[in-house]
Write a protein that holds these residues in place. Structure first.
Motif, PDB file in Angstrom:
ATOM      1  N   UNK A 113       0.992  -1.287  -0.070  1.00 51.72           N
ATOM      2  CA  UNK A 113      -0.031   0.111   0.020  1.00 51.72           C
ATOM      3  C   UNK A 113       0.974   1.126   0.214  1.00 51.72           C
ATOM      4  N   UNK A 114       0.331   2.122  -0.742  1.00 52.28           N
ATOM      5  CA  UNK A 114       1.243   3.561  -0.960  1.00 52.28           C
ATOM      6  C   UNK A 114       1.140   4.213   0.536  1.00 52.28           C
ATOM      7  N   UNK A 115       1.980   5.294   0.632  1.00 54.99           N
ATOM      8  CA  UNK A 115       1.902   6.135   1.704  1.00 54.99           C
ATOM      9  C   UNK A 115       0.752   7.045   1.551  1.00 54.99           C
ATOM     10  N   UNK A 116       0.413   7.602   0.482  1.00 53.31           N
ATOM     11  CA  UNK A 116      -0.983   8.332   0.087  1.00 53.31           C
ATOM     12  C   UNK A 116      -1.977   7.802   0.375  1.00 53.31           C
ATOM     13  N   UNK A 117      -2.155   6.491   0.273  1.00 53.06           N
ATOM     14  CA  UNK A 117      -3.365   5.535   0.477  1.00 53.06           C
ATOM     15  C   UNK A 117      -3.622   5.659   2.056  1.00 53.06           C
ATOM     16  N   UNK A 118      -2.666   5.771   2.847  1.00 56.67           N
ATOM     17  CA  UNK A 118      -2.731   5.566   4.193  1.00 56.67           C
ATOM     18  C   UNK A 118      -3.068   6.721   4.997  1.00 56.67           C
ATOM     19  N   UNK A 119      -3.139   8.006   4.196  1.00 55.29           N
ATOM     20  CA  UNK A 119      -3.601   9.122   4.622  1.00 55.29           C
ATOM     21  C   UNK A 119      -4.731   9.121   5.551  1.00 55.29           C
ATOM     22  N   UNK A 120      -5.109   9.689   6.489  1.00 53.21           N
ATOM     23  CA  UNK A 120      -6.617  10.004   6.892  1.00 53.21           C
ATOM     24  C   UNK A 120      -6.609   9.155   8.345  1.00 53.21           C
ATOM     25  N   UNK A 121      -7.992   9.232   8.823  1.00 53.33           N
ATOM     26  CA  UNK A 121      -8.143   8.613  10.246  1.00 53.33           C
ATOM     27  C   UNK A 121      -8.644   7.213   9.973  1.00 53.33           C
ATOM     28  N   UNK A 122      -8.063   6.069  10.805  1.00 53.48           N
ATOM     29  CA  UNK A 122      -8.239   4.765  10.681  1.00 53.48           C
ATOM     30  C   UNK A 122      -8.876   4.299  12.088  1.00 53.48           C
ATOM     31  N   UNK A 123      -9.771   3.132  12.032  1.00 49.09           N
ATOM     32  CA  UNK A 123     -10.149   2.642  13.386  1.00 49.09           C
ATOM     33  C   UNK A 123      -9.387   1.262  13.151  1.00 49.09           C
ATOM     34  N   UNK A 124      -9.176   0.819  14.610  1.00 50.93           N
ATOM     35  CA  UNK A 124      -8.377  -0.439  14.534  1.00 50.93           C
ATOM     36  C   UNK A 124      -8.648  -1.455  15.505  1.00 50.93           C
TER      37      UNK A 124
ATOM     38  N   UNK B  84      -0.324  10.329  24.023  1.00 55.47           N
ATOM     39  CA  UNK B  84       1.223  10.575  23.651  1.00 55.47           C
ATOM     40  C   UNK B  84       2.138   9.797  24.293  1.00 55.47           C
ATOM     41  N   UNK B  85       1.709   8.613  24.665  1.00 52.04           N
ATOM     42  CA  UNK B  85       2.377   7.588  25.271  1.00 52.04           C
ATOM     43  C   UNK B  85       3.519   7.032  24.525  1.00 52.04           C
ATOM     44  N   UNK B  86       3.329   6.728  23.224  1.00 54.59           N
ATOM     45  CA  UNK B  86       4.255   6.456  22.161  1.00 54.59           C
ATOM     46  C   UNK B  86       4.955   7.688  21.497  1.00 54.59           C
ATOM     47  N   UNK B  87       4.645   8.843  21.637  1.00 52.71           N
ATOM     48  CA  UNK B  87       4.899   9.890  20.883  1.00 52.71           C
ATOM     49  C   UNK B  87       4.463  10.006  19.622  1.00 52.71           C
ATOM     50  N   UNK B  88       5.243  10.247  18.495  1.00 53.15           N
ATOM     51  CA  UNK B  88       4.674  10.726  17.270  1.00 53.15           C
ATOM     52  C   UNK B  88       5.353   9.489  16.231  1.00 53.15           C
ATOM     53  N   UNK B  89       5.075   9.799  14.963  1.00 55.97           N
ATOM     54  CA  UNK B  89       5.757   8.700  13.912  1.00 55.97           C
ATOM     55  C   UNK B  89       5.636   9.470  12.512  1.00 55.97           C
ATOM     56  N   UNK B  90       6.298   8.749  11.533  1.00 58.40           N
ATOM     57  CA  UNK B  90       6.370   9.119  10.444  1.00 58.40           C
ATOM     58  C   UNK B  90       6.000   7.906   9.524  1.00 58.40           C
ATOM     59  N   UNK B  91       5.658   8.221   8.240  1.00 56.94           N
ATOM     60  CA  UNK B  91       5.231   7.221   7.455  1.00 56.94           C
ATOM     61  C   UNK B  91       6.298   7.204   6.228  1.00 56.94           C
ATOM     62  N   UNK B  92       6.789   5.942   6.060  1.00 59.90           N
ATOM     63  CA  UNK B  92       7.786   5.938   4.753  1.00 59.90           C
ATOM     64  C   UNK B  92       7.696   4.470   4.134  1.00 59.90           C
ATOM     65  N   UNK B  93       8.195   4.316   3.116  1.00 68.97           N
ATOM     66  CA  UNK B  93       8.192   3.241   2.286  1.00 68.97           C
ATOM     67  C   UNK B  93       9.281   2.337   2.807  1.00 68.97           C
ATOM     68  N   UNK B  94       9.143   1.160   3.168  1.00 65.13           N
ATOM     69  CA  UNK B  94      10.256   0.211   3.737  1.00 65.13           C
ATOM     70  C   UNK B  94      10.037  -1.119   3.244  1.00 65.13           C
ATOM     71  N   UNK B  95      11.172  -2.112   2.852  1.00 73.24           N
ATOM     72  CA  UNK B  95      10.668  -3.348   2.797  1.00 73.24           C
ATOM     73  C   UNK B  95      10.583  -4.167   3.735  1.00 73.24           C
ATOM     74  N   UNK B  96       9.718  -5.144   3.739  1.00 79.14           N
ATOM     75  CA  UNK B  96       9.315  -6.153   4.891  1.00 79.14           C
ATOM     76  C   UNK B  96       8.872  -7.220   4.114  1.00 79.14           C
TER      77      UNK B  96
END
Length: 146
Positions: free
Chosen positions: A32-43, A88-100
């Motif tokens: 999935x692309x970074x752009x497709x992840x933008x927005x609010x998600x429930x989990x 705030x318990x885990x702070x903030x994050x960034x979104x990147x393309x990474x191989x996994x």
């Protein structure tokens, strides 16, 4: 059986979900692309025995918010009234393309912790995620929906 059907079957199970089943599903899903992840998600999380399952429940984890590739709330808690707020318990994050697992896909990288959440697309409204934390013996599988 489609990927969406496989996902639903695992989600509806009452028992503990085997990691091998989640690994197998994850490996069949497209990046999935970074752009497709933008927005609010429930989990939600899959019950595999990972200690993070209890921790997320205690935080009233309800999803994630991706405002941009450099502005991510990794832990969004939901109050009893249904109000979403960044925890705030885990702070903030960034979104990147990474191989996994052999595929380059959108990955959330925590700013202050050795943690990455790798995402694959189940369908247009559902993402399967796997949290990898340095030092953990097993991953935490979760899902996001809109």
């Amino acid at each position: 059986m489609t990927s969406t059907q496989q996902f639903q079957q695992l989600l509806q199970g009452d028992a503990k979900t085997e990691l091998s089943q989640l690994d197998a599903l994850f490996d069949t899903l497209p990046a999935i692309s970074e752009a497709a992840m933008l927005g609010e998600w429930t989990g939600g999380v899959f019950r595999t025995g990972h200690p993070g399952e209890r921790q997320l429940a205690a935080l009233q984890w309800g999803g994630k918010t991706f405002r941009s590739r450099d502005d991510v709330d990794p832990i969004v808690s939901v109050s009893a009234a249904g109000e979403r707020s960044a925890n705030p318990i885990m702070g903030a994050a960034t979104l990147r393309m990474v191989e996994y697992r052999g595929v380059v896909t959108a990955t959330m990288v925590y700013d202050q912790h050795p943690v990455m959440d790798h995402f694959r697309q189940v369908d247009d409204t559902t993402v399967l995620g796997v949290m990898i934390k340095k030092g953990d013996t097993i991953p935490l599988y979760f899902y996001l929906q809109r």
